[in-house]
Design an enzyme around this catalytic site. Structure first.
Site, short mmCIF file in Angstrom:
data_model
loop_
_atom_site.label_atom_id
_atom_site.label_comp_id
_atom_site.label_asym_id
_atom_site.label_seq_id
_atom_site.Cartn_x
_atom_site.Cartn_y
_atom_site.Cartn_z
N THR A 35 0.82 -1.21 0.00
CA THR A 35 0.00 0.00 0.00
C THR A 35 0.85 1.26 0.00
O THR A 35 0.31 2.36 -0.12
CB THR A 35 -0.93 0.03 1.24
OG1 THR A 35 -0.13 -0.05 2.42
CG2 THR A 35 -1.91 -1.13 1.21
N THR A 115 -4.14 2.59 17.38
CA THR A 115 -5.31 3.28 16.86
C THR A 115 -6.38 3.49 17.92
O THR A 115 -6.52 2.67 18.85
CB THR A 115 -5.92 2.49 15.68
OG1 THR A 115 -7.15 3.09 15.28
CG2 THR A 115 -6.22 1.05 16.08
N TYR A 139 -10.19 -4.54 12.37
CA TYR A 139 -8.99 -3.70 12.36
C TYR A 139 -8.58 -3.33 13.78
O TYR A 139 -7.43 -3.55 14.20
CB TYR A 139 -9.25 -2.44 11.53
CG TYR A 139 -8.26 -1.34 11.75
CD1 TYR A 139 -6.91 -1.52 11.44
CD2 TYR A 139 -8.67 -0.10 12.26
CE1 TYR A 139 -5.99 -0.50 11.66
CE2 TYR A 139 -7.76 0.91 12.47
CZ TYR A 139 -6.42 0.72 12.18
OH TYR A 139 -5.51 1.72 12.38
N PHE A 167 -6.02 9.06 16.53
CA PHE A 167 -7.40 9.28 16.15
C PHE A 167 -7.36 9.54 14.63
O PHE A 167 -6.67 8.80 13.93
CB PHE A 167 -8.01 10.36 17.03
CG PHE A 167 -8.35 9.79 18.41
CD1 PHE A 167 -9.65 9.70 18.83
CD2 PHE A 167 -7.36 9.26 19.25
CE1 PHE A 167 -9.97 9.12 20.06
CE2 PHE A 167 -7.66 8.69 20.47
CZ PHE A 167 -8.98 8.62 20.88
N ASN A 168 -8.04 10.45 14.03
CA ASN A 168 -8.06 10.53 12.56
C ASN A 168 -6.96 11.45 12.05
O ASN A 168 -6.95 12.65 12.35
CB ASN A 168 -9.43 11.02 12.07
CG ASN A 168 -10.46 9.91 12.10
OD1 ASN A 168 -10.53 9.15 13.07
ND2 ASN A 168 -11.23 9.78 11.04
N PHE A 208 -21.47 7.40 5.12
CA PHE A 208 -22.06 6.13 5.59
C PHE A 208 -22.83 6.34 6.88
O PHE A 208 -22.27 6.36 7.97
CB PHE A 208 -20.97 5.08 5.76
CG PHE A 208 -20.29 4.71 4.48
CD1 PHE A 208 -20.88 3.81 3.60
CD2 PHE A 208 -19.08 5.29 4.13
CE1 PHE A 208 -20.27 3.48 2.40
CE2 PHE A 208 -18.45 4.97 2.93
CZ PHE A 208 -19.05 4.06 2.07
N ARG A 281 -21.71 1.56 7.74
CA ARG A 281 -20.76 0.45 7.57
C ARG A 281 -20.67 -0.31 8.89
O ARG A 281 -20.74 0.29 9.96
CB ARG A 281 -19.38 0.97 7.19
CG ARG A 281 -19.29 1.64 5.86
CD ARG A 281 -17.88 2.09 5.55
NE ARG A 281 -17.35 3.01 6.57
CZ ARG A 281 -16.21 3.68 6.45
NH1 ARG A 281 -15.47 3.53 5.36
NH2 ARG A 281 -15.81 4.50 7.40
N GLY A 283 -19.21 -1.84 12.09
CA GLY A 283 -18.05 -1.59 12.94
C GLY A 283 -17.67 -0.14 13.14
O GLY A 283 -16.69 0.15 13.82
#
Length: 321
Positions: A35, A115, A139, A167-168, A208, A281, A283
């Site tokens: 990736t 994460t 994940y 976090f993000n 989502f 989605r 989860g």
């Protein structure tokens, strides 16, 4: 120091590699380019194209590595629910192979890219490190599994370990001598997808779920600039202590809904971002916002670019470049 960075051809790993090189460290990157991108590895680092299962090729007895910074892994929560086997294989089996190789080579320190997904749907917001871990997707479960493995390694062998629970992450490293940003294929993260819509590369943004227990019904997340996140890794490397496994949450402590992020993208770019709402989605937690009090107190870490518009602006500059 001589450092091994796994996943150093990826988004966060490549930015951390750049900062490590700037600090005068010798850096070897281990990445199978599954990736990642070879051209993302900063000049000055040595790239070894191999997976985690082959870490022993690099971490040999006498190789002299002072630490491993471990970023390599699969990160798409949605995909992890429909292809769980590859997440257990890469994120757990592969990471254990890395851990075994590091022990055999006598590497004394490890900093791990963990994460916020380990917390699942937290009962308390902002989320402290003491919150119960109850991941709602594969994940998060795989990342938590290796957190546990690190704790065992610390107790049994005296490893100095630090887990950083992101976090993000968003934004880009934007400097005269470096431009490093997010380019996953396929892209699954909200901000880069919204920017691609603003740039005319996608027809619309898919959101989502709009029926969560949040102010506007869409998921709420805490966003952190990738350069601020990267800086925390250098502080964690210095703070790693033998026979201790430290865990720190890294975020800004502010939550933004998906629709708020879309509005910010529109404001920064000046372009429309059509939105299409799809079912939830599996989860996806309703809200994840960090308490980073511990990292600020013990690491001396303070985000330099905490404003969402600044993060989006840097990501937009990278996309246009």
């Amino acid at each position: 120091m001589k450092l091994l960075v796994t996943g150093g051809a990826g988004y966060v790993g490549s930015v951390v590699t750049r900062l490590l090189l700037d600090a005068g460290h010798e850096v070897v990157v281990l990445d199978d380019l599954r990736t990642g991108h070879a051209d993302a590895v900063p000049r000055g680092a040595t790239l070894v194209t191999a997976g985690l299962a082959d870490a022993a090729r690099v971490l040999t007895p006498g190789s002299g590595f002072d630490a491993v910074l471990h970023f390599a892994g699969l990160i798409a929560a949605g995909e992890s629910m429909v292809r769980p086997e590859i997440y257990w294989d890469v994120n757990v089996v592969g990471s254990l192979a890395l851990l075994h190789a590091a022990r055999a080579a006598g590497v004394p320190r490890m900093v791990y890219s963990s994460t916020a997904a380990v917390y699942g749907n937290p009962a308390r917001i902002p989320v402290p490190e003491t919150a119960p871990t109850a991941p709602t997707n594969t994940y998060g479960a795989t990342k938590l599994a290796f957190d546990h493995a690190l704790t065992s390694e610390v107790h049994a062998y005296g490893l100095a370990a630090v887990s950083l629970r992101y976090f993000n992450v968003c934004g880009a490293l934007v400097r005269d001598d470096a431009m490093i940003g997010e380019r996953h294929d396929p892209e699954t993260h909200l901000i880069p997808i919204a920017l691609e819509v603003a740039a005319g590369r996608r027809p619309h943004l898919e959101v989502f779920g709009d029926d969560y227990d949040t102010p506007d019904g869409t998921c709420v997340r805490d966003y952190i600039h990738v350069a601020d996140l990267a800086a925390a890794h250098l502080l964690a490397l210095d703070a790693a202590t033998p026979k201790e496994h430290r865990v720190y949450n890294l975020g800004n402590g502010n939550g933004f809904s998906n629709l708020q992020v879309v509005d910010a993208v529109r404001a920064v770019t000046g372009h429309p971002v059509p939105v299409r709402v799809s079912p939830r989605r599996g989860g996806d937690p309703a809200a994840l916002v960090a308490s980073s009090v511990l990292a600020r107190r013990e690491l001396g870490w303070t985000p330099a670019r905490p404003a969402l518009h600044d993060m989006i602006g840097d990501a937009w500059a990278y996309l246009r470049r």
